[in-house]
Design a protein around this motif. Structure first.
Motif, mmCIF file in Angstrom:
data_model
loop_
_atom_site.group_PDB
_atom_site.id
_atom_site.type_symbol
_atom_site.label_atom_id
_atom_site.label_comp_id
_atom_site.label_asym_id
_atom_site.label_seq_id
_atom_site.Cartn_x
_atom_site.Cartn_y
_atom_site.Cartn_z
ATOM 1 N N PRO A 38 0.821 -1.216 0.000
ATOM 2 C CA PRO A 38 0.000 0.000 0.000
ATOM 3 C C PRO A 38 0.852 1.261 0.000
ATOM 4 N N ASN A 40 1.991 1.996 -3.312
ATOM 5 C CA ASN A 40 0.929 2.584 -4.123
ATOM 6 C C ASN A 40 0.750 4.064 -3.816
ATOM 7 N N ILE A 41 0.806 4.391 -2.519
ATOM 8 C CA ILE A 41 0.670 5.801 -2.139
ATOM 9 C C ILE A 41 1.843 6.599 -2.712
ATOM 10 N N TYR A 55 1.210 7.194 -6.256
ATOM 11 C CA TYR A 55 0.166 8.217 -6.371
ATOM 12 C C TYR A 55 0.763 9.609 -6.112
ATOM 13 N N ILE A 112 -6.999 6.732 0.366
ATOM 14 C CA ILE A 112 -6.156 7.033 -0.797
ATOM 15 C C ILE A 112 -6.075 5.822 -1.716
ATOM 16 N N LEU A 113 -5.897 4.661 -1.110
ATOM 17 C CA LEU A 113 -5.756 3.450 -1.922
ATOM 18 C C LEU A 113 -7.022 3.123 -2.701
ATOM 19 N N TYR A 166 -8.898 5.251 -4.022
ATOM 20 C CA TYR A 166 -8.865 6.152 -5.178
ATOM 21 C C TYR A 166 -7.827 5.701 -6.202
ATOM 22 N N VAL A 167 -6.690 5.250 -5.677
ATOM 23 C CA VAL A 167 -5.606 4.807 -6.565
ATOM 24 C C VAL A 167 -6.073 3.587 -7.351
#
Lengths: 160, 215
Positions: free
Chosen positions: A21, A24-25, A28, B211-212, B214-215
């Motif tokens: 995760p 992923n952040i 992003y 957030i995840l 949305y990702v």
């Protein structure tokens, strides 16, 4: 008692679950940072730039022409001085060998008169005698200075 | 049509200046982004980038660019130095006492990164808003973008310039280190710290799950 069974693969799977995760952040946020940092120039930027480039090109052409002219003028001047020095040396030598009165000798006498009058002035003002030899040395130095200038423009600056 | 920088350079050296347009189209926005981080004014930044492009053009035509480095790296180095020179000139002209600090020798690694951001009013507003609305505020992509923008606008130039070089100009740590004449460790550290702090700020406002999603 239950025995604790540690396998390295379990450790990696836990680690991967934790880091995924976060990764992923990070991805992003990387995208968001990219978007934020990006700025765009105005529409006529390239047009203005190409105009400046064309002007620069024209200037460069003019520079080449001017440089060629300077090259020929400087070269001509150096050649003239060198020729004059050689001619003068030949005349002086001839004058010492033959006493014939001719065109060159007349010119030489006039030149000699000028040099003598300069010699008198320099003796009075600066305290040293200006004779033929001094004149030749001065001419030779001038020739060398121009030769150096010429070489500097043609050879050294070209490679900078 | 030339495809690589090598071919474009050859075209320019043969006198086809129109080939320079390809370089300009490819690098102008990236160069402008970097210059904006230093000059912070659109007109002045555009002038500075034009000047940098002219320097590149002269370097190519005078055979001064010796392909030991990538053309883009060489160009960004010109862009950076031109922007810093112009910044110094403009600063002198305006007798400005409030200024950004582009000179890295005056910079001390420390808490400036955090302090500057938290001191900004915009950031204060965001935090007040968060406090009012509570943690369950819906995840909002444009708001995150706004937070990132405010953060980037308020961090010291020693960070934002490096971030621009890394994210926009696609320079490696080594290339940034050579352009800015900084140790590679400092470059890596500043990118890491800038990102970590931003992440911390965002995770204070939104949960990872939000957030995840949305990702």
């Amino acid at each position: 008692m239950k025995k604790f069974n540690f396998k390295i693969s379990n450790f990696y799977s836990i680690f991967n679950e934790m880091s995924e995760p976060s990764k992923n952040i990070d991805t992003y946020l990387d995208g968001k940072i990219r978007q934020t940092l990006q700025s765009n120039v105005s529409d006529d930027f390239t047009f203005e730039l190409m105009k400046r480039i064309e002007i620069e090109k024209e200037f460069a052409k003019e520079d080449v022409k001017t440089f060629k002219m300077v090259k020929y003028i400087t070269g001509g001047f150096v050649l003239a001085i060198t020729a004059f020095i050689i001619l003068l040396t030949v005349i002086i030598n001839n004058n010492e060998e033959s006493q014939d009165v001719g065109f060159f000798n007349t010119m030489l006498e006039k030149f000699s008169g000028i040099v003598e009058s300069i010699s008198v002035v320099t003796t009075e003002m600066l305290g040293f005698t200006f004779d033929y030899q001094t004149g030749l040395v001065v001419l030779l130095i001038t020739g060398c200075v121009f030769l150096f200038y010429f070489a500097d423009r043609i050879i050294f600056k070209k490679h900078v | 049509m030339p495809v690589s920088y090598r071919e474009i350079i050859d075209e320019i050296r043969r006198g086809d200046t129109s080939a320079f347009r390809i370089i300009s189209d490819e690098l102008k926005d990236k160069a402008f982004s970097l210059t904006m981080k230093i000059l912070k004014n659109k007109e002045e930044a555009e002038d500075s980038v034009q000047e940098a492009f002219m320097k590149l053009f002269k370097a190519i035509t005078a055979n001064q660019f010796e392909e030991r480095s990538k053309l883009s790296t060489y160009f960004y180095s010109i862009v950076y130095n031109t922007a810093v020179d112009n910044y110094k000139k403009l600063k002198t002209q305006r007798f400005s006492i409030v200024s950004i600090d582009v000179d890295d020798s005056n910079f001390e690694e420390g808490d400036d990164l955090v302090k500057k951001y938290y001191e900004s009013d915009i950031d204060k507003n965001i935090y007040e808003e968060r406090h009012d609305m509570g943690i369950d505020k819906k995840f909002n992509d444009s708001e995150i973008r706004e937070i990132v923008k405010n953060y980037i606008d308020h961090i010291p130039e020693q960070y934002s310039v490096i971030l621009t070089m890394f994210y926009i100009n696609d320079l490696s740590h080594e290339e940034i280190s050579s352009v800015l004449k900084l140790p590679i460790g400092t470059v890596k550290n500043r990118i890491f710290r800038a990102k970590a702090k931003l992440k911390e700020i965002i995770l204070k406002k939104y949960s990872e799950e939000e957030i995840l999603q949305y990702v």
